[in-house]
Design an enzyme around this catalytic site. Sequence first.
Site, PDB file in Angstrom:
ATOM      1  N   GLU A 248      75.041  30.807  30.532  1.00 10.47           N
ATOM      2  CA  GLU A 248      74.061  29.994  29.793  1.00 10.47           C
ATOM      3  C   GLU A 248      74.585  29.906  28.370  1.00 10.47           C
ATOM      4  O   GLU A 248      74.497  30.857  27.607  1.00 10.47           O
ATOM      5  CB  GLU A 248      72.696  30.693  29.871  1.00 10.47           C
ATOM      6  CG  GLU A 248      71.551  29.732  29.733  1.00 10.47           C
ATOM      7  CD  GLU A 248      71.201  29.478  28.285  1.00 10.47           C
ATOM      8  OE1 GLU A 248      71.745  28.505  27.713  1.00 10.47           O
ATOM      9  OE2 GLU A 248      70.415  30.243  27.723  1.00 10.47           O
ATOM     10  N   CYS A 282      69.012  27.614  21.926  1.00 10.22           N
ATOM     11  CA  CYS A 282      70.056  26.783  22.544  1.00 10.22           C
ATOM     12  C   CYS A 282      69.542  25.411  22.975  1.00 10.22           C
ATOM     13  O   CYS A 282      70.302  24.462  23.045  1.00 10.22           O
ATOM     14  CB  CYS A 282      70.698  27.526  23.715  1.00 10.22           C
ATOM     15  SG  CYS A 282      69.502  28.129  24.898  1.00 10.22           S
TER      16      CYS A 282
HETATM   17  P1  NAD Z   1      79.366  34.822  19.094  1.00  9.96           P
HETATM   18  O1  NAD Z   1      79.955  33.748  19.884  1.00  9.96           O
HETATM   19  O2  NAD Z   1      80.274  35.812  18.442  1.00  9.96           O
HETATM   20  O3  NAD Z   1      78.352  35.706  19.973  1.00  9.96           O
HETATM   21  C1  NAD Z   1      77.333  35.167  20.763  1.00  9.96           C
HETATM   22  C2  NAD Z   1      76.790  36.306  21.622  1.00  9.96           C
HETATM   23  O4  NAD Z   1      77.794  36.751  22.514  1.00  9.96           O
HETATM   24  C3  NAD Z   1      76.395  37.543  20.831  1.00  9.96           C
HETATM   25  O5  NAD Z   1      75.225  38.076  21.412  1.00  9.96           O
HETATM   26  C4  NAD Z   1      77.550  38.517  20.991  1.00  9.96           C
HETATM   27  O6  NAD Z   1      77.150  39.862  20.980  1.00  9.96           O
HETATM   28  C5  NAD Z   1      78.082  38.142  22.332  1.00  9.96           C
HETATM   29  N1  NAD Z   1      79.524  38.283  22.445  1.00  9.96           N
HETATM   30  C6  NAD Z   1      80.467  37.875  21.568  1.00  9.96           C
HETATM   31  N2  NAD Z   1      81.699  38.157  22.034  1.00  9.96           N
HETATM   32  C7  NAD Z   1      81.520  38.752  23.234  1.00  9.96           C
HETATM   33  C8  NAD Z   1      82.414  39.269  24.223  1.00  9.96           C
HETATM   34  N3  NAD Z   1      83.745  39.203  24.080  1.00  9.96           N
HETATM   35  N4  NAD Z   1      81.874  39.820  25.326  1.00  9.96           N
HETATM   36  C9  NAD Z   1      80.535  39.877  25.515  1.00  9.96           C
HETATM   37  N5  NAD Z   1      79.645  39.399  24.619  1.00  9.96           N
HETATM   38  C10 NAD Z   1      80.138  38.836  23.499  1.00  9.96           C
HETATM   39  O7  NAD Z   1      78.474  34.141  18.034  1.00  9.96           O
HETATM   40  P2  NAD Z   1      77.297  34.616  17.114  1.00  9.96           P
HETATM   41  O8  NAD Z   1      77.728  34.458  15.709  1.00  9.96           O
HETATM   42  O9  NAD Z   1      76.661  35.891  17.517  1.00  9.96           O
HETATM   43  O10 NAD Z   1      76.304  33.453  17.500  1.00  9.96           O
HETATM   44  C11 NAD Z   1      76.617  32.146  17.123  1.00  9.96           C
HETATM   45  C12 NAD Z   1      76.771  31.215  18.260  1.00  9.96           C
HETATM   46  O11 NAD Z   1      76.418  31.782  19.493  1.00  9.96           O
HETATM   47  C13 NAD Z   1      75.826  30.049  18.069  1.00  9.96           C
HETATM   48  O12 NAD Z   1      76.483  29.026  17.404  1.00  9.96           O
HETATM   49  C14 NAD Z   1      75.423  29.673  19.452  1.00  9.96           C
HETATM   50  O13 NAD Z   1      76.293  28.675  19.916  1.00  9.96           O
HETATM   51  C15 NAD Z   1      75.684  30.866  20.282  1.00  9.96           C
HETATM   52  N6  NAD Z   1      74.463  31.507  20.780  1.00  9.96           N
HETATM   53  C16 NAD Z   1      73.879  30.949  21.850  1.00  9.96           C
HETATM   54  C17 NAD Z   1      72.726  31.501  22.342  1.00  9.96           C
HETATM   55  C18 NAD Z   1      72.027  30.885  23.517  1.00  9.96           C
HETATM   56  O14 NAD Z   1      70.835  31.106  23.690  1.00  9.96           O
HETATM   57  N7  NAD Z   1      72.741  30.149  24.373  1.00  9.96           N
HETATM   58  C19 NAD Z   1      72.179  32.624  21.727  1.00  9.96           C
HETATM   59  C20 NAD Z   1      72.824  33.187  20.633  1.00  9.96           C
HETATM   60  C21 NAD Z   1      73.986  32.619  20.174  1.00  9.96           C
END
Ligand code: NAD
Length: 478
Positions: A248, A282
């Site tokens: 997702e 999202c």
């Molecule tokens: P990010 O891409 O670093 O992380 C997003 C999420 O994924 C975080 O919860 C993080 O802990 C987890 N994550 C990151 N790298 C991971 C890995 N290698 N393995 C497992 N989990 C991992 O970005 P961020 O700065 O935390 O959030 C920003 C972006 O994330 C936003 O621009 C948005 O696109 C996306 N986001 C989407 C949702 C959603 O509901 N789909 C929720 C939160 C963030």
Amino acid sequence: MQHTQLFIDGEWRESRSAETIVVVNPATEDIIGSVSHARHADLDDAVSAAGKGFKIWRKMSPLDRSHIMRTAANLLRERINRIATVMTLEQGKPVAESKTEINASADILDWFAEEARRTYGRVVPARGEGIYNLVLKEPVGPVAAFTPWNFPISQAVRKLGAALAAGCSVIIKPPEETPASPAELVRALADAGLPKGVVNLVFGTPAEISSYLIAHPAIRKISFTGSTPVGKQLASLAGLHMKRITMELGGHAPAIIFDDADVKFAATVLAAGKYRNAGQVCIAPTRFLVQDALYEEFISEFVERTVALKLGNGFDEGVTIGPLANDRRQAALSSFVEDAVQSGAKVAAGGGRGQNKGYFFAPTVLIDVPTTARAMNEEPFGPLALIQRFKTFDDALEEANRLPFGLASYAYTRSIRNATAISAAIESGMLSINHYGLALPELPFGGVKDSGYGSEGGLEAVESYLATKFVSQASPAD
Ligand code: NAD
């Protein structure tokens, strides 16, 4: 100061290395607590517990599983005031929004508890007498689930609810930035009588945990909610190890306002959808495509609702929009606005950081935003509304489908012709026409294209945690 521990094999405990990570209040930037940091040795404990838990849980009758899940849902409701305080402190959203999320999460758990009793197989008519063709549904096995910080409990409950309903055990890694509220969900399940090892809670370095668990032979299914780039990395790793996945991921929802729409109603509903959780959703509407005749009026109505919001600490009276959840988002939002203005967009409301202390960003409306602006192409994930005008249905459709994302979309029109045509042609997993009707537990929730695959709601959600086994059985000859 609040400290969140790991929960492994039915025990709350520190990581073996005793390492911790600090937790910050996004409204004040104060350190408010810490969370235990798991390493490989702790993950090994969690995998072994999930293996034992799976053996117990898969054999428990769906009715008994359902009772435990319902009891946990009621515990969440009973504890709502305390848990909402924890959530607002670590995530920033206004307390009323935290309560809405907790109530919604209890409803999600109830719904999955009911679905646990309906994981039906089927009997297919055979070609010979005395033969039974049985299509059986079995839980896939221990699951590794990764959830983000925007909805600390409801993102976790969608995965836990579906997995538990199917009979799977889970190792869940919620976000390190908001650990205490998802820990309350796990506590409710444990207090409701969940057997040891069925749900295990870990925190640490996300990439370290995901690469270890995805590759681990005992883990049979991966479920991730987060950004598209991370989702693609995890999906490729899962592919390498032939693991089933639900992804997702990000979105960039178009909201199309046709010239026959009820403009005031559209502005009211879309502004509420845009600014909920400070836009860190999202499925939030992001690209507002407004047909010529309503362009000026929609902007004025939308801006009126934007400037009426009260930005502040989620605990303060009258606050309707809190801070962003972390400093990364604040920097990202500033740079999106700067880039859009340089590309020719005009600021119709907000535009800046809001307050000196805390990760605040004023709800912002940009108009006449060129398609080349970065914000029109990357997910802003914040309180940023981008308004563009269009002339014809085809122009709107082309812009709506232009991006690789395909999660949510919205349309406002009084014409059944527009409504039918947009339903048929939009490239998104979800479309809500003339109201805001997404994200209920009984309805499918998921995207297409770069927004991922699989569903976190509806019948489809449980199905993705079930494996199909076919048994063809004949009576032995006398
Ligand atoms: P990010 O891409 O670093 O992380 C997003 C999420 O994924 C975080 O919860 C993080 O802990 C987890 N994550 C990151 N790298 C991971 C890995 N290698 N393995 C497992 N989990 C991992 O970005 P961020 O700065 O935390 O959030 C920003 C972006 O994330 C936003 O621009 C948005 O696109 C996306 N986001 C989407 C949702 C959603 O509901 N789909 C929720 C939160 C963030």
